[in-house]
Design an enzyme around this catalytic site. Structure first.
Site, PDB file in Angstrom:
ATOM      1  N   LYS A   1     -11.489  -4.345  -2.850  1.00 52.41           N
ATOM      2  CA  LYS A   1     -12.503  -3.302  -2.672  1.00 52.41           C
ATOM      3  C   LYS A   1     -12.080  -1.996  -3.315  1.00 52.41           C
ATOM      4  CE  LYS A   1     -13.747  -4.169   2.149  1.00 52.41           C
ATOM      5  NZ  LYS A   1     -12.536  -4.122   2.955  1.00 52.41           N
TER       6      LYS A   1
ATOM      7  N   LYS B   1       0.829  -1.208   0.000  1.00 48.50           N
ATOM      8  CA  LYS B   1       0.000   0.000   0.000  1.00 48.50           C
ATOM      9  C   LYS B   1       0.858   1.251   0.000  1.00 48.50           C
ATOM     10  CE  LYS B   1      -4.189  -1.689   2.257  1.00 48.50           C
ATOM     11  NZ  LYS B   1      -5.080  -1.521   3.401  1.00 48.50           N
TER      12      LYS B   1
ATOM     13  N   LYS C   1      -5.393  -9.963  -6.481  1.00 47.39           N
ATOM     14  CA  LYS C   1      -6.482 -10.283  -5.556  1.00 47.39           C
ATOM     15  C   LYS C   1      -7.718  -9.440  -5.868  1.00 47.39           C
ATOM     16  CE  LYS C   1      -6.062  -8.473  -1.438  1.00 47.39           C
ATOM     17  NZ  LYS C   1      -5.530  -8.100  -0.130  1.00 47.39           N
TER      18      LYS C   1
HETATM   19  P1  TYM Z   1     -10.667  -6.367   4.675  1.00 47.51           P
HETATM   20  O1  TYM Z   1     -11.696  -5.361   5.037  1.00 47.51           O
HETATM   21  O2  TYM Z   1      -9.681  -6.039   3.622  1.00 47.51           O
HETATM   22  O3  TYM Z   1     -11.345  -7.707   4.240  1.00 47.51           O
HETATM   23  C1  TYM Z   1     -12.324  -8.333   5.052  1.00 47.51           C
HETATM   24  C2  TYM Z   1     -12.189  -9.837   4.999  1.00 47.51           C
HETATM   25  O4  TYM Z   1     -12.296 -10.304   3.660  1.00 47.51           O
HETATM   26  C3  TYM Z   1     -11.165 -11.086   3.334  1.00 47.51           C
HETATM   27  N1  TYM Z   1     -10.824 -10.849   1.911  1.00 47.51           N
HETATM   28  C4  TYM Z   1     -10.754 -11.809   0.996  1.00 47.51           C
HETATM   29  N2  TYM Z   1     -10.947 -13.136   1.060  1.00 47.51           N
HETATM   30  C5  TYM Z   1     -10.811 -13.834  -0.080  1.00 47.51           C
HETATM   31  N3  TYM Z   1     -10.491 -13.276  -1.272  1.00 47.51           N
HETATM   32  C6  TYM Z   1     -10.289 -11.948  -1.383  1.00 47.51           C
HETATM   33  N4  TYM Z   1      -9.984 -11.416  -2.567  1.00 47.51           N
HETATM   34  C7  TYM Z   1     -10.416 -11.150  -0.217  1.00 47.51           C
HETATM   35  N5  TYM Z   1     -10.288  -9.820   0.025  1.00 47.51           N
HETATM   36  C8  TYM Z   1     -10.541  -9.670   1.338  1.00 47.51           C
HETATM   37  C9  TYM Z   1     -10.064 -10.614   4.257  1.00 47.51           C
HETATM   38  O5  TYM Z   1      -9.062 -11.587   4.419  1.00 47.51           O
HETATM   39  C10 TYM Z   1     -10.827 -10.346   5.514  1.00 47.51           C
HETATM   40  O6  TYM Z   1     -11.023 -11.528   6.254  1.00 47.51           O
HETATM   41  N6  TYM Z   1      -7.318  -6.128   8.331  1.00 47.51           N
HETATM   42  C11 TYM Z   1      -8.612  -6.642   7.981  1.00 47.51           C
HETATM   43  C12 TYM Z   1      -9.730  -6.157   8.878  1.00 47.51           C
HETATM   44  C13 TYM Z   1      -9.505  -6.392  10.321  1.00 47.51           C
HETATM   45  C14 TYM Z   1      -9.584  -7.632  11.010  1.00 47.51           C
HETATM   46  C15 TYM Z   1      -9.320  -7.325  12.380  1.00 47.51           C
HETATM   47  C16 TYM Z   1      -9.837  -8.939  10.601  1.00 47.51           C
HETATM   48  C17 TYM Z   1      -9.220  -5.438  11.255  1.00 47.51           C
HETATM   49  N7  TYM Z   1      -9.109  -6.007  12.486  1.00 47.51           N
HETATM   50  C18 TYM Z   1      -9.313  -8.343  13.351  1.00 47.51           C
HETATM   51  C19 TYM Z   1      -9.837  -9.930  11.581  1.00 47.51           C
HETATM   52  C20 TYM Z   1      -9.558  -9.619  12.936  1.00 47.51           C
HETATM   53  C21 TYM Z   1      -8.935  -6.184   6.578  1.00 47.51           C
HETATM   54  O7  TYM Z   1      -8.424  -5.237   6.076  1.00 47.51           O
HETATM   55  O8  TYM Z   1      -9.920  -6.860   5.993  1.00 47.51           O
END
Ligand code: TYM
Length: 327
Positions: A197, A111, A194
């Site tokens: 969003k 990023k 990947k």
């Molecule tokens: P975020 O908001 O990017 O994504 C949310 C969840 O979706 C999963 N994910 C995917 N899984 C499969 N294929 C994809 N292309 C894909 N893109 C996203 C992510 O792995 C995630 O599970 N850092 C985290 C948010 C967070 C969090 C936490 C998660 C903050 N604190 C504590 C678990 C525990 C994030 O940015 O997810």
């Protein structure tokens, strides 16, 4: 009961990767565990957000959680920024985490590279520590996430162990839960990156709130590979991705699907996949839109969740403060 914690950032449009990699699995765990499903708005602001848009996105994520089957009677649904313990524990953990280990986080490097590390916010750099705080604050045992969070979970475990070594047994060392299918959904227009969003290309992802015909069109236009056999292999990254999505969506295995499409072409696969995805997402979309029509109720529900979360967070935070000599 053991505890589950997970969260999604209210930034951009939630997509099929978020659904298959996270949401669908959360719903499946609900009865067995005590669950905390968070809307991680403090994480979202590590990159600039328009406040008006952010406010709306927070409600949208809440609506999608509920519409996907998260039951507020069984799971605590809340906003991170409404429970001050997240930020407070993040500070305590900041003093345990090391500069070197944060510098090695690949998501930060990716990023920051895009915008230039010099102008990345300190919050973006510190993102994984806040994430560790989210999880450790509830002494969660299990964290269901997609593959891209593996390194962050590893850091969370390291920080929990280090804190326990330095100050005595305090935190549960959590386990990631990353399923075999759907944990790494790739972009429809480029199977080497990947599904994301933040992608500006609409056709690269299926949004959870896309209309059925939009989903059909996006899948019809998805990139394929040369050849014609429907098989998952390293030289067919696009078809492998479609099969993985299909398997995760219908809770079947890739091998089973390969058998079913023997002697049939990519066109058949895409048509059936599109219908499977529509079948999974259309009811979620309808329920979410209905919930968004009553924003006051959503807000109340989130506030009630925050109240419960504050109660649960209180103990772990107090314990950590005491152990560090801050009582
Ligand atoms: P975020 O908001 O990017 O994504 C949310 C969840 O979706 C999963 N994910 C995917 N899984 C499969 N294929 C994809 N292309 C894909 N893109 C996203 C992510 O792995 C995630 O599970 N850092 C985290 C948010 C967070 C969090 C936490 C998660 C903050 N604190 C504590 C678990 C525990 C994030 O940015 O997810």
């Amino acid at each position: 009961k053991q505890r589950v914690f997970s969260g999604i950032q209210p930034s951009g449009n939630l997509h099929l990767g978020n659904y298959l990699g996270a949401l669908k699995n959360w719903v499946a765990l609900q009865d067995e565990y005590e669950n905390y499903f968070c809307i991680v708005d403090l994480h979202a602001i590590t990159v600039p957000q328009d406040p008006k848009v952010l406010r709306q996105k927070i409600r949208e994520v809440a609506a999608i959680y509920l519409a996907s089957g998260i039951d507020p009677e069984k799971s605590v649904v809340f906003r991170q920024s409404r429970v001050s313990g997240h930020a407070e524990l993040a500070w305590l953990l900041n003093c345990v985490a090391r500069f070197g280990e944060l510098s090695r986080m690949t998501q930060f490097k990716d990023k920051a590279q895009k915008g230039g590390a010099e102008s990345a916010s300190v919050g973006l750099y510190d993102y994984p520590v806040l994430m560790a705080a989210d999880i450790l604050l509830y002494n969660a045992h299990l964290v269901p996430v997609g593959e891209d969070q593996r390194q962050h979970l590893e850091l969370t475990r390291t920080l929990a162990r280090r804190f326990n070594n330095q100050h005595g047994e305090t935190f549960v060392v959590p386990e990631p839960m990353i399923l075999e299918t759907g944990a790494r959904v790739m972009a429809l227009d480029d199977p080497t990156s990947k599904m994301s969003k933040s992608s500006p290309v609409q056709g690269s992802y299926v949004a959870i709130l896309d209309e059925p015909d939009v989903i059909r069109r996006k899948i019809r236009r998805a990139k394929t590979d040369s050849g014609s056999e429907v098989t998952a292999s390293p030289d067919k990254p696009a078809i492998t991705n479609l099969l993985d999505i299909y398997a995760a969506t219908t809770s079947r295995t890739v091998a089973e699907l390969e058998g079913e499409y023997e002697g049939r072409g990519y066109g058949d696969l895409k048509k059936d996949l599109a219908e499977a995805v529509v079948e999974a997402l259309a009811p979620v979309r309808e329920r979410a839109l209905a919930l968004l029509d009553a924003p006051k109720e959503l807000d109340d529900l989130l506030e009630a969740g925050a109240e419960k979360a504050r109660g649960a967070a209180h103990r772990a935070l107090g314990d950590a403060r005491t152990k560090m000599g801050l009582d």
